[in-house]
Scaffold this motif. Structure first.
Motif, mmCIF file in Angstrom:
data_model
loop_
_atom_site.group_PDB
_atom_site.id
_atom_site.type_symbol
_atom_site.label_atom_id
_atom_site.label_comp_id
_atom_site.label_asym_id
_atom_site.label_seq_id
_atom_site.Cartn_x
_atom_site.Cartn_y
_atom_site.Cartn_z
ATOM 1 N N THR A 1 25.000 -62.561 24.756
ATOM 2 C CA THR A 1 25.221 -61.317 23.998
ATOM 3 C C THR A 1 26.442 -60.587 24.532
ATOM 4 N N ASP B 1 27.361 -73.475 28.092
ATOM 5 C CA ASP B 1 25.934 -73.604 28.415
ATOM 6 C C ASP B 1 25.408 -74.746 27.561
ATOM 7 N N GLN C 1 23.150 -70.438 19.418
ATOM 8 C CA GLN C 1 23.103 -68.972 19.578
ATOM 9 C C GLN C 1 24.515 -68.397 19.727
ATOM 10 N N THR D 1 23.895 -55.331 32.193
ATOM 11 C CA THR D 1 23.335 -55.213 30.847
ATOM 12 C C THR D 1 22.082 -54.322 30.852
ATOM 13 N N GLY E 1 22.991 -51.663 24.776
ATOM 14 C CA GLY E 1 22.231 -51.892 23.542
ATOM 15 C C GLY E 1 22.426 -53.320 23.069
#
Ligand SMILES: Nc1nc2c(ncn2[C@@H]2O[C@H](COP(=O)(O)OP(=O)(O)OP(=O)(O)O)[C@@H](O)[C@H]2O)c(=O)[nH]1
Length: 480
Positions: free
Chosen positions: A299, A321, A330, A431, A459
């Protein structure tokens, strides 16, 4: 964000203010009592002076000189009171002795209570004789002060507790006391004293700072950081002169701000400059993101890509990854969403090879930034840590950024330490700061590994990332 940390600091400010004030109030009270005692002393002196005047006027010089010299002492001040107490001890007489009647006239009795005799029986007799003679002769006494060691009463016995002070000393003391008490009458007590005299002592801060240290440790602040904050605040506060109560809060807040700022300010790379430089040179800036599983690496990389796209750059993502199932999909999904190129191989491929291809792509297409995702791994997993080192050998990233989850507190700090040992971390992204009330990791992590926090994740949206500035954090936790 960091509410708990803020509470701890504001609690400390309040407690130190209370502590300093209560100490000060006690001191002021004590002073007031002393002033009252001094005033009482002054009153006694005045009474005595009246008595002295009366005595002098009714005295016949011949009678006095011939019969006796009564050694007297007027108690006129706190200082004299102390001497008197000492004298009481020496003479073995207690208060009740002093207060017990010794003559027919009550007032006279109380005034005569200031006389001291070495031997009670002998002295009582002497005093009786004296008083008898006084009444017989109509002479009260010859008020004379003298050195106690040489003073003798009418019967020749030595008085040992006559408080040695001359009349002039007495009156000087009395004047001083009057002046002192007069001054105190003019001054507002308590706060005025505070305004002029208070210096913060270790005693004022020790307990409260000890409590703060414990609270910080409970709030996941690293031990070395908690210790340093407490030490710095103490050094800053102890010995400071305080003019008014509000100064205590002000100075404590300033001391905490300085302590925290010193902790948070850590030298490190300037990302903005590095990216600009990459644009100028045509040599892409290569950043490798490391951290344990689930901290938010994928993210975060997407957020960074989005940030630089909005700044006018063209990042490329390396899907290195290749270990976790679904990881490639993802990150591909995110890349598409933010509009950046992704270089991917199939699951299980060599992560270093993916990174290498991404760098080649960036060079060929004149892209300024290569963002390398890596598999999340426990810092204790030697094989995966070695794999990460291989990426380093192959593409020589310019920066290794540790991505840590603020909510894991001390664990995040420990992970950072291990990753730093393994690959040499250049900066940190924390994070989930949006959900972090404790703030322990944010406060500690940069200081512990001596690398700066570069960004905070705040967020789940792409825009939920902010550059980290120590001043901002200081304001967050110590702002008014
Ligand atoms: N509230 C909040 N959630 C976040 C933040 N960053 C990431 N997350 C969430 O954390 C979860 C894990 O994020 P990922 O990016 O999948 O984590 P990862 O580190 O890539 O996981 P691995 O691939 O296993 O290493 C996701 O649900 C994210 O939406 C943040 O700053 N704030």
């Amino acid at each position: 964000m960091f509410e708990s940390l803020k509470k701890k600091f504001s609690g400390t400010i309040g407690k130190i203010s209370d502590q300093v004030s209560s100490e000060e109030e006690e001191a002021a009270k004590e002073k007031e009592e002393k002033a009252k005692a001094a005033l009482t002393g002054v009153k006694l002196t005045e009474d005595k002076a009246i008595e002295k005047t009366e005595t002098s006027s009714s005295e016949t010089p011949g009678d006095t000189g011939a019969k006796k010299e009564l050694k007297t002492k007027t108690i006129s001040s706190g200082k004299d009171q102390k001497v008197k107490d000492k004298a009481d001890k020496t003479s073995g007489k207690d208060e009740s002795d002093e207060k017990s009647p010794k003559g027919e006239d009550g007032e006279k009795k109380s005034r005569f209570s200031f006389f001291r005799r070495k031997s009670d029986s002998k002295d009582e007799d002497s005093k009786k004789t004296s008083e008898d003679e006084i009444s017989k002769d109509g002479i009260n006494s010859k008020l004379k002060t003298a050195d106690s060691s040489t003073a003798t009463d009418v019967s020749g016995s030595t008085t040992d507790s006559v408080i040695g002070a001359t009349d002039s000393e007495k009156s000087t003391d009395s004047e001083k006391d009057k002046g002192k008490s007069g001054k105190e009458e003019d001054e507002p007590s308590g706060l005025f004293t505070f305004a002029t005299h208070k210096t913060i002592s270790e005693k004022d801060v020790d307990d409260v700072l000890f409590e703060l240290e414990l609270a910080l440790l409970e709030g996941d602040v690293a031990m070395e950081v908690a210790e340093q904050i407490v030490k710095s605040v103490k050094e800053d506060l102890v010995g400071r002169k305080i003019k008014r109560r509000s100064d205590v809060a002000k100075f404590t807040r300033e001391a905490l701000k300085k302590a925290i700022s010193d902790i948070l300010v850590v030298d490190g790379p300037n990302l903005e400059e590095l990216v600009q430089n990459a644009k100028k040179t045509g040599e892409p800036l290569k950043i490798m993101f490391v951290g344990v599983n689930g901290t938010g690496k994928t993210t975060t990389i997407s957020k960074i890509a989005d940030h630089y796209v909005k700044e006018g750059y063209s990042p490329v993502i390396a899907a290195s990854d290749t270990f976790r199932a679904g990881a490639i999909e993802q990150i591909s999904h995110h890349a598409e969403k933010v509009g950046v190129k992704i270089i991917r191989h199939q699951k299980g491929a060599d992560p270093a090879a993916v990174a290498y291809d991404a760098v080649e792509h960036a060079k060929a297409k004149k892209k300024e930034l290569v963002l390398i995702d890596t598999a999340g791994r426990m810092q204790t997993n030697i094989n995966l840590m070695d794999e990460m080192k291989k990426i380093q050998r192959v593409v020589k990233p310019d920066l290794a950024i540790f991505v840590g989850d603020a909510l894991t507190g001390n664990d995040a700090v420990e992970q950072a330490r291990k990753f730093d040992d393994a690959v040499g971390v250049d900066g940190i992204i924390l994070t989930k700061a949006d959900a972090d009330a404790k703030g322990g990791a944010a406060l500690s992590i940069g200081h512990v590994i001596n690398k700066p926090i570069l960004f905070l994740g705040v967020g789940q949206g792409y825009g939920d990332i902010m550059e980290f500035h120590p001043d901002w954090m200081v304001e967050q936790v110590l702002g008014d």
